[in-house]
Design a protein around this motif. Structure first.
Motif, PDB file in Angstrom:
ATOM      1  N   MET A 313      75.598  72.698  81.359  1.00 55.90           N
ATOM      2  CA  MET A 313      74.261  72.851  80.794  1.00 55.90           C
ATOM      3  C   MET A 313      73.455  73.917  81.526  1.00 55.90           C
ATOM      4  N   VAL A 314      72.651  74.681  80.785  1.00 52.47           N
ATOM      5  CA  VAL A 314      71.720  75.640  81.369  1.00 52.47           C
ATOM      6  C   VAL A 314      70.332  75.378  80.806  1.00 52.47           C
ATOM      7  N   ASN A 315      69.315  75.913  81.476  1.00 53.21           N
ATOM      8  CA  ASN A 315      67.947  75.706  81.005  1.00 53.21           C
ATOM      9  C   ASN A 315      67.360  76.917  80.316  1.00 53.21           C
ATOM     10  N   HIS A 316      68.084  78.047  80.316  1.00 51.59           N
ATOM     11  CA  HIS A 316      67.614  79.240  79.624  1.00 51.59           C
ATOM     12  C   HIS A 316      68.820  80.056  79.183  1.00 51.59           C
ATOM     13  N   PRO A 317      68.800  80.644  77.967  1.00 53.31           N
ATOM     14  CA  PRO A 317      69.983  81.330  77.442  1.00 53.31           C
ATOM     15  C   PRO A 317      70.401  82.570  78.216  1.00 53.31           C
ATOM     16  N   GLU A 318      69.509  83.180  79.006  1.00 54.13           N
ATOM     17  CA  GLU A 318      69.920  84.359  79.752  1.00 54.13           C
ATOM     18  C   GLU A 318      70.941  83.997  80.846  1.00 54.13           C
ATOM     19  N   LYS A 319      71.134  82.703  81.102  1.00 51.56           N
ATOM     20  CA  LYS A 319      72.106  82.265  82.107  1.00 51.56           C
ATOM     21  C   LYS A 319      73.511  82.039  81.525  1.00 51.56           C
ATOM     22  N   PHE A 320      73.632  82.107  80.209  1.00 53.35           N
ATOM     23  CA  PHE A 320      74.932  81.850  79.599  1.00 53.35           C
ATOM     24  C   PHE A 320      75.985  82.884  79.996  1.00 53.35           C
ATOM     25  N   GLY A 321      75.597  84.158  80.025  1.00 52.35           N
ATOM     26  CA  GLY A 321      76.573  85.211  80.262  1.00 52.35           C
ATOM     27  C   GLY A 321      77.293  85.082  81.584  1.00 52.35           C
ATOM     28  N   GLU A 322      76.535  85.090  82.675  1.00 50.52           N
ATOM     29  CA  GLU A 322      77.160  85.010  83.995  1.00 50.52           C
ATOM     30  C   GLU A 322      77.807  83.639  84.215  1.00 50.52           C
ATOM     31  N   GLY A 323      77.196  82.585  83.633  1.00 53.50           N
ATOM     32  CA  GLY A 323      77.784  81.260  83.769  1.00 53.50           C
ATOM     33  C   GLY A 323      79.146  81.178  83.101  1.00 53.50           C
ATOM     34  N   MET A 324      79.244  81.679  81.878  1.00 51.22           N
ATOM     35  CA  MET A 324      80.528  81.662  81.179  1.00 51.22           C
ATOM     36  C   MET A 324      81.538  82.577  81.858  1.00 51.22           C
ATOM     37  N   LYS A 325      81.074  83.682  82.390  1.00 56.37           N
ATOM     38  CA  LYS A 325      81.980  84.589  83.109  1.00 56.37           C
ATOM     39  C   LYS A 325      82.616  83.871  84.297  1.00 56.37           C
ATOM     40  N   THR A 326      81.825  83.087  85.006  1.00 60.29           N
ATOM     41  CA  THR A 326      82.349  82.312  86.139  1.00 60.29           C
ATOM     42  C   THR A 326      83.366  81.279  85.671  1.00 60.29           C
ATOM     43  N   LEU A 327      83.039  80.552  84.618  1.00 60.81           N
ATOM     44  CA  LEU A 327      83.935  79.513  84.116  1.00 60.81           C
ATOM     45  C   LEU A 327      85.248  80.092  83.612  1.00 60.81           C
ATOM     46  N   LEU A 328      85.178  81.198  82.892  1.00 62.36           N
ATOM     47  CA  LEU A 328      86.406  81.828  82.405  1.00 62.36           C
ATOM     48  C   LEU A 328      87.239  82.366  83.557  1.00 62.36           C
ATOM     49  N   GLY A 329      86.568  82.869  84.598  1.00 59.32           N
ATOM     50  CA  GLY A 329      87.290  83.335  85.776  1.00 59.32           C
ATOM     51  C   GLY A 329      88.004  82.204  86.482  1.00 59.32           C
ATOM     52  N   ASN A 330      87.338  81.053  86.597  1.00 60.97           N
ATOM     53  CA  ASN A 330      87.967  79.878  87.205  1.00 60.97           C
ATOM     54  C   ASN A 330      89.165  79.412  86.396  1.00 60.97           C
ATOM     55  N   ARG A 331      89.002  79.431  85.082  1.00 64.32           N
ATOM     56  CA  ARG A 331      90.097  78.983  84.215  1.00 64.32           C
ATOM     57  C   ARG A 331      91.297  79.918  84.308  1.00 64.32           C
ATOM     58  N   ALA A 332      91.024  81.216  84.368  1.00 63.96           N
ATOM     59  CA  ALA A 332      92.115  82.191  84.444  1.00 63.96           C
ATOM     60  C   ALA A 332      92.853  82.103  85.765  1.00 63.96           C
ATOM     61  N   SER A 333      92.110  81.783  86.834  1.00 58.84           N
ATOM     62  CA  SER A 333      92.750  81.744  88.152  1.00 58.84           C
ATOM     63  C   SER A 333      93.512  80.449  88.388  1.00 58.84           C
TER      64      SER A 333
END
Length: 711
Positions: A313-333
């Motif tokens: 969960m995030v509290n503002h949509p401008e946080k989606f980009g970097e947040g998803m980038k982190t999650l996808l990076g974790n998943r790939a690694s």
């Protein structure tokens, strides 16, 4: 992706009731249309309302972007427009052009008829963007959709659907925000979806497919539908869901996410946001469907359900980009592992401050709908020969006719006892085409739930029949009655609260007799005065410090089309040496709700609301600022803008002009994002006016609070 591999749509999880009517023949289900959402470069698009101003502008942009448009419809006319064929009907267009989808660009009062024509022609995908479609028109449309297996609806009251990879836009989404990528997005709010898209683009992720659920009470495509598409789409690696107050779609999505994460060895990461955490109970928050009916969950409940299901969960949509980038990076690694399955701390990692528990408030009148007084409701019931006892103060239960957002149909809501208890309330959906309850199997079940004896079933059927007839005849959205019963099986109505659809009157000119019952003398004078300029203004108690928020999407490029949207708010802050003030939040559509939510995390509380509506002009904007400036409590103005359909430099110019024309003295903080944002920020910075330009919401919010507290 192999479309035939998509599973048939399962019953919605989290639904607390059972469907009571057959929605389709065995081999013809609306669920079979789910694959039609997978648009792309192959999709052949038709336009209904083809030659209108807005459709013409949209077609030009979409063609230039790469969308395969095969023509459009103008009833009874054949010819050519923009070098494309004009067909006299959707049926003829289907025969000659073989479209895969139709974009409906007609006013709200004509939208249902256009959808019905597309259904009859078996167009695979229909996208309805119009706002203010009468709710009974949409109920009729859904009664058709549920009996066929060819046509899928997206909308109404939505920006549409867009494939960034396939360069196919069916709607009015701001194209500069989009980039081909791997994130699938489903959103109720248009403006929040644009913010989300821009955030993922800035992060270098881009988007695969973006689907709008829309802000109406009844959506043709919901969160679970989109999640099923994203699950099986090889182009989609991460999923973002943007919800808001109203209905149970987010809870259904949470159930789906929980099941998906349990049955998948390596589930795709899912992030989410819910707008309206600070919304007051019972208010319509801009979108027609952005309100929680009695018994429906509030935004906080939805937020918690999604978080428990495993969404980040995030509290503002401008946080989606970097947040998803982190999650996808974790998943790939860590292939084959669930990167967020035990992420309690991670799920809170994208927040910047404390969580605020909403304060309960009494039910307030819906501004987009008309609630008549009880004696007026009694007068209407007497015309149906319903027994009334106006003096009674005790009740044996309540019977209502309302709208079931999950079953996409009308429903009976029954609650036993002297007080309405949502936990004891039960919904009984039924078909919109049902004519008579006399022999309906629903009535014995309703009577049993209310604890009424078998001898009362006949009277109960009569009451329900009368309410159902009124519901359809007068285009209500809720008819609630409190009843008393007697040992001989007779019933009487002892209380009533009737609400009627505002869109039926305002956009279609229907039900004038009902809407003439409104008494403006009972309303706040400032609100009535603002309404003359097309402004909805709600004023609350006096706070110590106030910030006014202006959320604007103004299309200066297409001024003739009046494609403007402005919402202005007052945000109340506690003074440094006082106790926190009472929370009183009223706001507009998705971006507005989320702005208030996010500012509250920084310590603010909303006190007032002003919404200029979807067809504001420059004069409307000026009137809005004039209302703000007339309130001497305002210390700071916060302008939060996402320039999606327009350019930020044009928005900046409009703000500067309004500021100078009104000789405003209070400092203004402006957050600009979107097309030409750097130029817009520069114009603000060099204006010589007390305007403070930001591109980050966090920075703008902190500056606003600082200015307010120091004033």
């Amino acid at each position: 992706m192999a479309l035939h591999s998509l599973p048939r749509r399962a019953p919605q999880m989290g639904v607390r009731w059972t469907r009571r009517f057959s929605t389709s023949p065995r081999n013809a289900s609306y669920a079979d249309t789910l694959p039609n959402l997978k648009i792309g470069a192959h999709t052949r698009v038709l336009f209904q309302g083809f030659t209108g101003r807005q459709a013409t502008a949209n077609v030009k942009e979409s063609l230039e972007w790469g969308t395969k448009i095969v023509g459009g419809v103008k009833p009874g006319v054949e010819g050519e427009h923009l070098g494309l064929p004009v067909f006299p009907s959707v049926k003829v267009a289907q025969e000659r052009a073989k479209p895969d989808a139709s974009a409906i660009y007609v006013p709200g009062n004509q939208t249902a008829q256009a959808i019905e024509e597309a259904i009859e022609a078996e167009i695979p995908l229909v996208v309805a963007v119009a706002e203010h479609v009468p709710i009974h028109d949409i109920l009729r449309v859904h009664s058709m959709l549920q009996t066929q297996s060819k046509t899928r609806l997206v909308g109404a009251n939505c920006p549409g659907i867009i494939s960034a990879i396939g360069k196919c836009r069916i709607g009015f989404q701001p194209l500069p925000c989009f980039a081909p990528g791997n994130v699938g997005i489903i959103a109720k709010s248009g403006t929040l979806s644009y913010e989300t898209v821009a955030s993922t683009t800035r992060a270098g992720l881009g988007q695969s497919l973006c689907i709008s659920m829309g802000g109406d009470v009844l959506a043709g495509t919901n969160f679970v539908d989109a999640l099923k598409i994203f699950e099986h789409d090889s182009d989609t690696q991460g999923i973002i869901l943007v919800g808001e107050i109203g209905g149970t779609a987010e809870l259904d999505a949470a159930e789906w996410i929980r099941d998906y994460r349990q049955r998948s060895a390596d589930p795709k990461p899912i992030m989410a946001l819910v707008g309206g955490l600070e919304a007051p109970a019972g208010r319509i928050m801009g979108h027609a469907g952005a309100w929680a009916a009695p018994g429906e969950p509030d935004a906080q409940t939805k937020y918690q359900a999604l978080e428990r299901a495993g969404a980040v969960m995030v509290n503002h949509p401008e946080k989606f980009g970097e947040g998803m980038k982190t999650l996808l990076g974790n998943r790939a690694s860590r292939p084959g592992t669930n990167s967020i399955s035990n992420g309690g701390s991670q799920r809170r990692g994208f927040h910047t401050s404390r969580r605020v528990t909403p304060v309960s408030r009494p039910l307030a009148q819906q501004k987009r709908d008309l609630y008549i007084k009880q004696f007026q409701a009694f007068d209407i019931l007497k015309q149906k020969s319903i027994s009334i006892n106006e003096a009674a103060s005790s009740f044996d239960g309540s019977i209502s006719i309302s709208v079931d957002r999950t079953a996409l149909s009308p429903c009976i809501v029954a609650s036993p006892g002297n007080k309405v208890d949502p936990a004891q309330s039960r919904r009984f959906p039924f078909s919109y085409t049902l004519a008579n309850f006399e022999n309906s199997s629903i009535i014995p079940e309703v009577a049993s739930h209310l604890g009424l004896p078998p001898s009362a079933q006949s009277k109960l059927a009569g009451l329900v029949q009368a309410l159902w007839e009124l519901f359809k005849e007068k285009e209500a959205f809720v008819l609630e009655t409190r009843i008393g019963s007697f040992t001989d099986g007779s019933l009487e109505v002892r209380g009533a609260r009737f609400g009627f659809d505002d869109a039926a009157y305002r956009s279609s000119g229907r039900q004038e007799d009902i809407h003439s019952l409104r008494n403006k003398a009972d309303e706040m004078p400032e609100e009535v005065e603002a309404e003359k300029d097309g402004i909805v203004y709600v004023k609350y108690g006096p706070p110590t410090h106030i910030i006014s928020i202006v959320l604007t999407v103004i299309d200066y490029k297409a001024k003739a089309a009046s494609a403007h949207w402005v919402c202005i708010f007052y945000i109340q802050f506690r003074s440094p040496d006082s106790q926190p003030l009472t929370l009183s939040i009223v706001n507009g559509a998705g971006l507005a709700m989320n702005t208030v939510d996010a500012l509250t995390i920084h310590g603010g509380h909303c006190a007032n609301f002003l919404d200029t509506g979807g067809k504001a002009t420059s004069e409307t904007v000026k009137s809005s600022f004039r209302i703000i400036c007339s309130d001497k409590r305002v210390k700071t103005i916060f302008v939060n803008i996402f320039g999606g359909l327009t350019r930020c430099d044009m928005i900046a110019e409009g703000i500067i002009m309004a500021f100078r024309d009104l000789d405003m003295k209070v400092p203004v903080v402006v957050r600009l994002r979107g097309t030409n944002e750097e130029l817009g920020q520069k114009m603000i910075a060099e204006s010589g006016l007390p305007l403070h330009a930001f591109d980050s919401f966090e920075g703008a919010a902190k500056k606003t609070i600082c200015l307010t507290r120091s004033s």
